[in-house]
Design a protein around this motif. Sequence first.
Motif, PDB file in Angstrom:
ATOM      1  N   GLN A 225       0.831  -1.207   0.000  1.00 17.22           N
ATOM      2  CA  GLN A 225       0.000   0.000   0.000  1.00 17.22           C
ATOM      3  C   GLN A 225       0.869   1.261   0.000  1.00 17.22           C
ATOM      4  N   ARG A 226       1.934   1.225   0.759  1.00 18.91           N
ATOM      5  CA  ARG A 226       2.821   2.381   0.804  1.00 18.91           C
ATOM      6  C   ARG A 226       3.520   2.582  -0.536  1.00 18.91           C
ATOM      7  N   THR A 227       3.901   1.474  -1.172  1.00 18.26           N
ATOM      8  CA  THR A 227       4.556   1.561  -2.485  1.00 18.26           C
ATOM      9  C   THR A 227       3.627   2.192  -3.518  1.00 18.26           C
ATOM     10  N   ASP A 228       2.375   1.727  -3.571  1.00 19.11           N
ATOM     11  CA  ASP A 228       1.434   2.274  -4.550  1.00 19.11           C
ATOM     12  C   ASP A 228       1.075   3.727  -4.232  1.00 19.11           C
ATOM     13  N   THR A 229       0.991   4.070  -2.947  1.00 21.13           N
ATOM     14  CA  THR A 229       0.676   5.458  -2.575  1.00 21.13           C
ATOM     15  C   THR A 229       1.784   6.409  -3.015  1.00 21.13           C
ATOM     16  N   GLU A 230       3.039   6.003  -2.800  1.00 23.17           N
ATOM     17  CA  GLU A 230       4.150   6.843  -3.246  1.00 23.17           C
ATOM     18  C   GLU A 230       4.166   6.960  -4.765  1.00 23.17           C
ATOM     19  N   ALA A 231       3.789   5.881  -5.461  1.00 30.01           N
ATOM     20  CA  ALA A 231       3.728   5.929  -6.925  1.00 30.01           C
ATOM     21  C   ALA A 231       2.672   6.921  -7.393  1.00 30.01           C
ATOM     22  N   ILE A 232       1.520   6.970  -6.693  1.00 32.88           N
ATOM     23  CA  ILE A 232       0.487   7.953  -7.047  1.00 32.88           C
ATOM     24  C   ILE A 232       1.010   9.365  -6.805  1.00 32.88           C
ATOM     25  N   GLY A 233       1.757   9.553  -5.716  1.00 25.87           N
ATOM     26  CA  GLY A 233       2.355  10.858  -5.469  1.00 25.87           C
ATOM     27  C   GLY A 233       3.314  11.272  -6.566  1.00 25.87           C
ATOM     28  N   ALA A 234       4.091  10.309  -7.088  1.00 19.65           N
ATOM     29  CA  ALA A 234       4.997  10.612  -8.190  1.00 19.65           C
ATOM     30  C   ALA A 234       4.225  10.996  -9.454  1.00 19.65           C
ATOM     31  N   LEU A 235       3.121  10.302  -9.725  1.00 15.37           N
ATOM     32  CA  LEU A 235       2.283  10.649 -10.878  1.00 15.37           C
ATOM     33  C   LEU A 235       1.746  12.070 -10.744  1.00 15.37           C
ATOM     34  N   LEU A 236       1.258  12.419  -9.540  1.00 17.54           N
ATOM     35  CA  LEU A 236       0.732  13.758  -9.311  1.00 17.54           C
ATOM     36  C   LEU A 236       1.829  14.807  -9.462  1.00 17.54           C
ATOM     37  N   TYR A 237       2.998  14.520  -8.932  1.00 20.06           N
ATOM     38  CA  TYR A 237       4.144  15.440  -9.039  1.00 20.06           C
ATOM     39  C   TYR A 237       4.479  15.687 -10.509  1.00 20.06           C
ATOM     40  N   ALA A 238       4.527  14.610 -11.303  1.00 17.82           N
ATOM     41  CA  ALA A 238       4.851  14.741 -12.726  1.00 17.82           C
ATOM     42  C   ALA A 238       3.787  15.524 -13.474  1.00 17.82           C
ATOM     43  N   ALA A 239       2.493  15.274 -13.138  1.00 19.53           N
ATOM     44  CA  ALA A 239       1.416  15.983 -13.829  1.00 19.53           C
ATOM     45  C   ALA A 239       1.439  17.474 -13.527  1.00 19.53           C
ATOM     46  N   LEU A 240       1.904  17.868 -12.331  1.00 19.87           N
ATOM     47  CA  LEU A 240       1.939  19.279 -11.956  1.00 19.87           C
ATOM     48  C   LEU A 240       3.152  20.007 -12.518  1.00 19.87           C
ATOM     49  N   THR A 241       4.279  19.312 -12.633  1.00 21.19           N
ATOM     50  CA  THR A 241       5.537  19.997 -12.952  1.00 21.19           C
ATOM     51  C   THR A 241       6.198  19.567 -14.245  1.00 21.19           C
ATOM     52  N   GLN A 242       5.748  18.450 -14.843  1.00 20.98           N
ATOM     53  CA  GLN A 242       6.423  17.846 -15.992  1.00 20.98           C
ATOM     54  C   GLN A 242       7.860  17.451 -15.612  1.00 20.98           C
ATOM     55  N   ARG A 243       8.084  17.110 -14.354  1.00 19.12           N
ATOM     56  CA  ARG A 243       9.370  16.619 -13.868  1.00 19.12           C
ATOM     57  C   ARG A 243       9.143  15.347 -13.069  1.00 19.12           C
ATOM     58  N   TRP A 244      10.125  14.420 -13.140  1.00 21.46           N
ATOM     59  CA  TRP A 244      10.046  13.191 -12.354  1.00 21.46           C
ATOM     60  C   TRP A 244      10.658  13.470 -10.981  1.00 21.46           C
ATOM     61  N   PRO A 245       9.973  13.117  -9.877  1.00 17.90           N
ATOM     62  CA  PRO A 245      10.408  13.563  -8.544  1.00 17.90           C
ATOM     63  C   PRO A 245      11.602  12.798  -7.984  1.00 17.90           C
TER      64      PRO A 245
END
Length: 565
Positions: A225-245
Motif C-alpha cells: 500500500q505504501r509503495t502504490d501510494t508513493e507511486a500515485i504521489g509521483a504521478l501527481l508530481y509529474a502531472a503538476l511539474t512535468q518533472r520526475w520527482p
Amino acid sequence: MAERSTAAVDVADNSGDEPLTAQADQSTADGVAKNRERDTDIDEAQGSGGTEGPGKASPPELHSGHKLARRYRLEECVTRLDGFSSWRAVDEKLRRAVGVHILPADHARARSVLASARSSALLGDPRFVQVLDAVEENDLVYVVHEWLPDATELSTLLASGPLEVYDTYQMVTQVSAAMAAAHREGLAHLRLNPNAVLRASTGQWRIRGLAVNAALRGVSSDTPQRTDTEAIGALLYAALTQRWPYESDAYGLSGLPKDIGLIAPDQVRAGVHRGLSELAMRALVNDGATASRHESACTTPEELVKAIGEMPRIRPPEPTFTAPPDYQRTTYQQGSYGRQAPRLGVTQPVPTPPPPLQSRTGKALKWAVSALLIAALGLGSWQLADALMDQGNKSEDTDQTQTTGDNDKSPAKPVSKPIAIEGALDFDPLGSDGSENPDEIEKIYDSAAGTYWQTSFYTSSDFGRLKSGVGVVLDLGKVQQVGKVTVTFVGDTSVELRAASGDTGTQPTSLDGYSKVAEGSGTSVTLKPGKSLESRYLLVWLTDLPKQIDDGKFRGRVVDVKVSS
C-alpha cells in the motif's frame, strides 16, 4: 506508426539496462509499420525491486499470424524480454483487438503470473484495464487483456507540458479511488507509473497491469500500500511539474537536480495549485518530503482518497464561446441579373425614393384612411365601456344572490401549499464508494440562482452500465401529505419519485426501502403521485443522464427541488 500506447506492459529491466525489444513487421492500411518500445522505469527510484531472476526458459518462438486457442490471432510483437513477450492480437470470435502476454509454462514466474491475472480478472472494476482470459495451454501461459486504441498514456500527455489543474485533480482522484478499491480486495499494482495510467477519449482515467505487470517482472514489496501510494504521489508530481520527482530521468521526463532533495512542486514550477502540491508531498513523504508545512503523511491509497475529499473541490474551467463573425452585407441586389456590371472606380448614382402621395387622389385617400381610423377607435371605446358596465352589474347581482347558509354542501378544493425541505443527502447505494458529491447537496433547495448539485460523470447516459441510477433523499422533517414534487435539471433528465413508507421512523438505506410513485423526464419535471401519499422521506432517483454542453460528459445536474402538498 502502428498503435502501441495501450498494448505494451511495463518491461524495464531492474538494472536500468535497455531491454531487447522485438521488431515485427505488420501489414496495415498505411503499409508496413515497425514498432519499438522501451520502458525507462527505474525500480530503485520507485522503491521496489525484483525478487527472483528471469528464469532459464527461452521465449516461445511465435510469429505474426499465429493463433492461440484457435481464437486469438497474433498481429504485432511489442515487447520481448526476460523470457516473455507481449503482443497486439485480434479476438476472431468477438472481432476486437486485444493484448496478450505469453511466456513458457516452465518459466520461473509462470505460476505467479497466472494467479495474478486470475485475481485481477475477479476484481471486475471498470477503472482498470480488464483481464479477459488467463490460460495454460500447449506448454504456454498467456494472459489476454483489453486493448484501448483510443486511450493515451500519461507519459504521452506530459510530453507537451503539465496537465491542466482540473485534469490533474481528476487523474489523482480517480487513480487513488481505484487503487483503494483494489487494495481492499488484496490486490496491489507495484509498477504504477506514467506508462500504466491511461486517459480514455471520454476523459475517464484507467490503470493497466494491476498485479500482472509486477508478476511478469518478479516485483514484490513488504509494504504494497505504501509503495502504490508513493507511486500515485509521483504521478501527481509529474502531472503538476512535468518533472520526475527523483534524480534520474524517466518516462521522457527530466529528473530533479542532484543533491537538493525532494522539493515541493510549487517550488519547481510557478502557478502550481497549492493544495495539489501539498497532496503530492504528503504521498511522497515516504521518500523524505518532511517540510514542516505539510500535514501528516498519506501511506495508503485510502488515506489519499480521504485527503482529497478534505480539499476544496476543483471545478472544471468555464467553457469559452467564440463570438460570431460580424454581419457581412452582401452586394447582391434583387433584379440586377442581366444588367451591366458597374466599373471599378466609377461612382454609381443612388436611386431617389419615390415621392409621397401629392396628387389629388393621394390626398383623398389619406383623408379616407384617417376617417376610418377615427371611427374604429370610437366604436372600440364604446364597446369597451359597455362591457365594463355589464361586468359591474353582474358582479353586484352575484353578490346579492350568493348565500352563505349551510345549504352549499360542495367541499372546498384543498389549496396546495409548499412544504419545507429540512435536509437532503446524496444517495448512491449501487456505487463503489456510496457517495456522489455530498458537499454540494444543499444547492438543490437553497433557492439561489445558478447553483446545482451534480453527479459524477459517466461514459454513457445509463451510468456507463455500472448501476441503475443515483439520487437525492429529501427529509421533510415529519410525515406529511405530498401532492407533487417539481425538479429542475440542466439538460433533459429521466427521473423517478420514490417514497419511504409513512410509518417509517428512520431513513431507509437501500433502494428497496423506497417505492416508486411517479416518473418523468425533461428539464423541468413535475412528479405527481397517482394516489394519496404521506411520507417523510422522498427519493429523487435519476435514471438517465444528459450529455452536458460545457464539458461534453454524461452527468446529472439538479438545479432546484420544490415539494408541495
